[in-house]
Design an enzyme around this catalytic site. Structure first.
Site: not given
Ligand SMILES: [Zn+2]
Length: 229
Positions: A34-35, A50-51, A82-83, A102, A104
């Site tokens: 997610g981001n 990230t991470g 990276s997104e 973003h 899931h």
């Molecule tokens: Zn994703």
């Protein structure tokens, strides 16, 4: 959170942390997935690192980037997702959008995995907020394929399913983008349940029209695709 108030950068960082907690607690992401991001001005964007699990972020982990994604402020220990190019693409295509989420979420992502758009008028709140939710074609995460896959659709709608991946919601502020993610997952869950019962009644043409009139009457902002068939 009141609308039309200008929030300080600090408040926005705290809100990114809080939304991260909610997204993780509701099971919309696993591990470090997610981001989210918030556009502060034309060339300044705050985004999640990230991470790191989005359920366990702190404000010093939030990264500031420019419109090209270059880090302009933040601890060297934390890098943007990276997104991020997907977020930057949204901001390029939609001057009205100031926040991107973003994740899931499992039911919405199940429809994305099945390649089934949520494009029927079924639940009034979902019709008003989301309209018809399309599926963007599969794109390999972290590649330039991702921004390309959403480029056309994001001009028309605030909510997109990403094939075999997850969901993307956008809005004029972070809370509204996040609430669209909640509404999307809630609607997907209910429609999934109704499918198990063997029947999904769509709203009548008359009620669909009345709902779209309400959207105008309440001056509901944001872009939606019509679920009228
Ligand atoms: Zn994703």
């Amino acid at each position: 959170m009141a609308r039309n108030r200008v929030y300080s950068e600090w408040e926005i960082k705290k809100l990114l942390v809080e939304i991260g907690r909610r997204v993780w607690a509701r099971g919309y992401v696993a591990a470090n997935d997610g981001n989210f991001s918030v556009r502060l001005s034309e060339n300044r964007i705050l985004t999640t690192p990230t991470g790191v699990s989005k359920g366990f972020m702190s404000t010093e982990m939030i990264v500031k980037v420019d419109a090209q994604g270059k880090v302009i402020e933040g601890s060297h220990r934390y890098k943007p997702s990276s997104e991020l190019p997907m977020h930057l693409e949204v901001y390029r295509q939609r001057p009205d959008v100031q926040a991107v989420v973003h994740a899931h979420p499992p039911y919405a992502t199940s429809f994305a995995v099945a390649g089934i758009p949520l494009d029927r008028c079924v639940l009034p709140e979902a019709v008003l907020t989301l309209g018809a939710v399309p599926v963007a074609p599969f794109a390999l995460p972290s590649t330039e394929e991702v921004p390309l896959s959403i480029r056309e659709l994001i001009r028309e709608t605030d909510v997109i399913l990403l094939e075999n991946h997850g969901a993307l919601t956008v809005g004029p502020d972070l809370q509204s983008a996040y609430f669209k993610m909640e509404t999307l997952e809630h609607a997907a869950h209910i429609i999934w349940n109704a499918l198990q019962l063997g029947k999904v009644n769509e709203l009548s043409a008359e009620n669909r029209d009345r709902l779209f009139d309400l959207r105008e009457k309440f001056n509901i902002q944001g872009k939606i695709l019509s679920c009228k068939k």
